[in-house]
Structure formats: C-alpha cells, structure tokens
Scaffold this active site. Structure first.
Site, mmCIF file in Angstrom:
data_model
loop_
_atom_site.group_PDB
_atom_site.id
_atom_site.type_symbol
_atom_site.label_atom_id
_atom_site.label_comp_id
_atom_site.label_asym_id
_atom_site.label_seq_id
_atom_site.Cartn_x
_atom_site.Cartn_y
_atom_site.Cartn_z
ATOM 1 N N CYS A 136 0.841 -1.206 0.000
ATOM 2 C CA CYS A 136 0.000 0.000 0.000
ATOM 3 C C CYS A 136 0.871 1.250 0.000
ATOM 4 C CB CYS A 136 -0.927 -0.012 1.210
ATOM 5 S SG CYS A 136 -1.946 1.467 1.318
ATOM 6 N N CYS A 139 -0.422 4.163 2.061
ATOM 7 C CA CYS A 139 -0.276 3.992 3.514
ATOM 8 C C CYS A 139 1.178 4.224 3.941
ATOM 9 C CB CYS A 139 -0.667 2.582 3.959
ATOM 10 S SG CYS A 139 -2.126 1.924 3.165
ATOM 11 N N ASP A 140 2.120 3.724 3.150
ATOM 12 C CA ASP A 140 3.497 3.615 3.640
ATOM 13 C C ASP A 140 4.538 4.430 2.861
ATOM 14 O OD1 ASP A 140 2.589 1.818 5.558
ATOM 15 O OD2 ASP A 140 2.835 0.103 4.232
#
Ligand code: FAD
Ligand code: NAP
Length: 315
Positions: A136, A139-140
């Site tokens: 992701c 997300c990261d």
C-alpha cells in the site's frame, strides 16, 4: 455482551458494491444493515486520485468512499463497524456471527467482501512485511522520503503505486516479469515520462534482503526470466502490486468459485446457488474489477434481493 440483530437484508462489505447495495436496499424500504469489515470503505481508501468515477473528473478515493457511506446512511441504511466471521447458510433466516459477538439474523444476504492484495509468497517477503515490504503506497510511501524504492507488478495498481511513490522516493524501479504492462495506456504514458522511474523488464523477485537489528529492507534480488542472471537492486522500500484475490473466506466452502476463487453468480445476475444470497463487486468479478462495475453489481444485488423477498415473504 453477545446480542442479536434481525434484519431483512444484511450487506457484508463497505466498498462501492456494499454501499450502492445499501442505498438501493434502503430506498426499497428493506432497512438494510451493512457491516463494514476490517477496511471501512474498501480498496479505494488506500488510493489517492480516482479519475474514472463518472461525474468526478478527479476525486480522492477516501473522499469518494466517505460520500458513499454518508449517502447510504442518509437514505436509511444502518452502517455497523463490525466484521462477519462466519455465516450459517443452512436455512433461512441466515445467521451471521461477528467479531463483536453480535449475531446478525437476515432473510437475505448481499456479499460484497471485495478483494485483497496478493503477495509473492516468498519467506523473505513475509519476514520484512511492515519493515520495508508493503502492498500500500498511500499507507506507507511517506516512510521512504529520499530513498530508493522497488515496485513489482505490471497492472494499473503497480503503475499508480510507482507514480505515487515518486512523490517521496529519490528513484523508483518498476520490476515486471514481461516486457509490456497491462496498465491503461494513459498511466503507462505518465510512467514512462517520469524521470524518477525506471523499468526492469523480464525480471522476477527472488528474495528480499535486509538488516536484522533493526529489521529493515536493504534491497531485492531479481532474476532474468530468460537468462536466469541474478542481480541485486538496493532499496529501502519494496512494494508488491501484483493484483488482488477475492475475499471469499466466508463462502469458499459453500458457494462455487472459479478463476482463482471468484464467487460464481448466475448469468446476468448476482444470485448465487443459495436462494436469498447474492454476491456483488470484486468478490465475483475476475474481469473488470472497477469501482463503477462494483457499484453497478451492488445495485443489481439490491434490486434482486427486493424481488426475492417480495416473492418469499412469509416463507
Ligand atoms: P472492496 O472495495 O474490496 O471492499 C470490500 C469490503 O468488504 C471492505 O469494506 C471490507 O472491509 C469488507 N469485508 C471483507 N471481508 C469482510 C467480512 N468478513 N465482514 C465484513 N466486511 C468484510 N477502481 C476504479 O474504478 N478506479 C480506480 O482508480 C481504482 N484505483 C484502485 C487503486 C488501488 C490501489 C486498488 C487496490 C484498487 C483500485 N480500483 C480502482 C479497484 C476498486 O477499488 C475495486 O474494483 C472496488 O473497490 C471493488 O469494490 P467492492 O465493493 O467489490 O469491494
Ligand atoms: P492486475 O491487473 O491483475 O495486474 C497484476 C500484475 O501483476 C500483472 O502485470 C501481472 O503480470 C503481475 N503479476 C501477477 N502475479 C505476479 C507474480 N507472482 N510475480 C510477478 N508479477 C506478477 O492487478 P492490479 O493492477 O492490482 O489491478 C486489479 C484490478 O483493479 C484491475 O481490474 C484494475 O483495472 C483495477 N484497478 C484500476 C485502477 C484504475 O482504474 N486507475 C487502478 C488500480 C486498479 P502479467 O501482466 O504478466 O500477468
């Protein structure tokens, strides 16, 4: 404290299919209960720009899903933050167990559990998950400012992830096992024009390597698919974007699946082999897997549920 909740229709999943089913079922006065699952809003909550949702030239995925949730609630769909853990399909009404302990008792069920990221299946990938290995980028990606990143995959997700990661990374290498991408041409154009991106064709990932203490990725080993030559690509972040598999855990032993686990529905219908159980969205769709097609199937599932309940009232 365990409790039980009865409803005419239980919708399992809160992606575009689930929320659209919620809107239609609520407007049909079916008073639906929608259980959101572990990812409220579904897959679009882990992306940024969505550019093919009709009516929005560009919309952020999480914003679109918040709007869908608000729409479903506004027309009377009850949205519950819970996870369905098992469903007894033996007789109607169906009984669904949940993580919270609540038992949902439903005359009909719409399954809209969508899909989840696939992993390569390497032991070293597992070892570094959360410590440099991710599926992701939204997300990261932020953790890899100024660092080198490798992305594996050749579809829309891989190209979008690679492009998004250029916002943070000093360099992004896209590794693909063939020499052409299956991503949309408009995305490919953007990728090839981006000076921070390079592509490595005909290569597969054979290992993720890194430090033990602290645990962290230092690079990946790749192998040429034709010559077998192995080389190392140093990177701090490794993003896996090789597709998605249907989230069929609740039904894989009771409903027929095909093409890698997608639930089979009747032609031109969301009806499954169990009367009163309908399936919509990425859970059933191995071809299109788009937000708009999922929403369309959510609409179909609600309309078919309405018809089913009208025909089976009192049964
Ligand atoms: P999902 O969105 O997968 O939602 C599934 C829902 O089911 C989730 O809410 C989950 O919590 C819930 N669930 C699962 N198991 C349970 C359970 N046991 N109990 C309760 N709930 C459960 N498509 C586009 O059209 N345009 C794009 O730009 C686009 N970009 C994308 C970018 C990325 C990074 C990804 C991964 C996908 C993208 N897609 C895009 C594809 C799109 O997101 C999917 O086709 C769509 O979200 C599928 O909708 P769905 O409702 O079937 O399921
Ligand atoms: P996808 O289209 O199935 O592509 C998966 C890619 O990963 C393919 O290029 C495949 O290679 C590669 N791959 C698969 N297994 C592999 C393995 N074990 N090792 C190395 N490579 C592997 O998946 P996706 O990109 O996640 O897209 C899923 C769906 O969501 C699609 O329908 C897509 O259109 C949709 N989506 C849409 C958007 C958008 O509209 N902007 C954005 C994201 C996703 P091969 O090509 O060789 O098979």
């Amino acid at each position: 404290m365990p409790s039980s909740q009865s409803c005419k229709v239980l919708i399992v999943g809160s992606g575009p299919a689930g929320y659209t089913a919620g809107v239609y079922a609520a407007r049909a006065m079916l008073e639906p209960v929608l259980v959101q699952g572990i990812q409220p809003g579904g897959q679009l909550t882990i992306t940024t720009e969505v550019e093919n949702w009709p009516g929005d030239t560009e919309v952020q995925g999480p914003d679109l899903m918040q709007r869908m949730e608000a729409h479903a609630k506004a027309v009377g769909c009850e949205v519950v933050n819970d996870i369905i853990t098992a469903i007894n399909f033996d007789q109607r009404p169906f009984v669904a167990q949940s993580d919270s302990g609540t038992e949902y008792i439903a005359d009909a069920i719409i399954l809209a559990t969508g899909a989840r990221a696939k992993w390569l299946g390497l032991a070293s990938e597992e070892k570094f998950k959360g410590f440099g290995v991710s599926a992701c980028a939204t997300c990261d990606g932020f953790f890899y400012r100024g660092q080198e990143i490798v992305v594996v995959g050749g579809g829309n997700t891989a190209v979008e992830e690679a492009l998004f990661l250029t916002n943070f990374a000093s360099k992004v290498t896209l590794v693909h096992r063939r020499d052409s991408l299956r991503a949309e041409k408009i995305l490919q154009d953007r990728l090839f024009k981006n000076p921070k991106v390079s592509t490595l064709w005909h290569h597969e990932i054979i290992e993720v390597y890194g430090t033990e203490n602290p645990l962290g990725v230092e690079g990946v080993k790749v192998r040429h698919t034709e010559t077998g030559a192995v080389q190392s690509l140093p990177c701090k972040g490794f993003f896996v974007a090789i597709g998605h598999a249907p989230a069929n855990e609740l039904v894989k032993d009771v409903l027929p699946t095909h093409m890698g686990g997608y639930v089979v529905t009747k032609p031109d219908s969301t009806a499954t082999t169990i009367p009163g159980v309908f399936a919509a969205g990425d859970l059933t769709d191995h071809i299109y897997r788009q937000a708009v097609t999922s929403a369309g199937m959510g609409c179909m599932a609600a309309l078919e549920t309405e018809r089913f309940l009208a025909e089976h009232s009192g049964s």
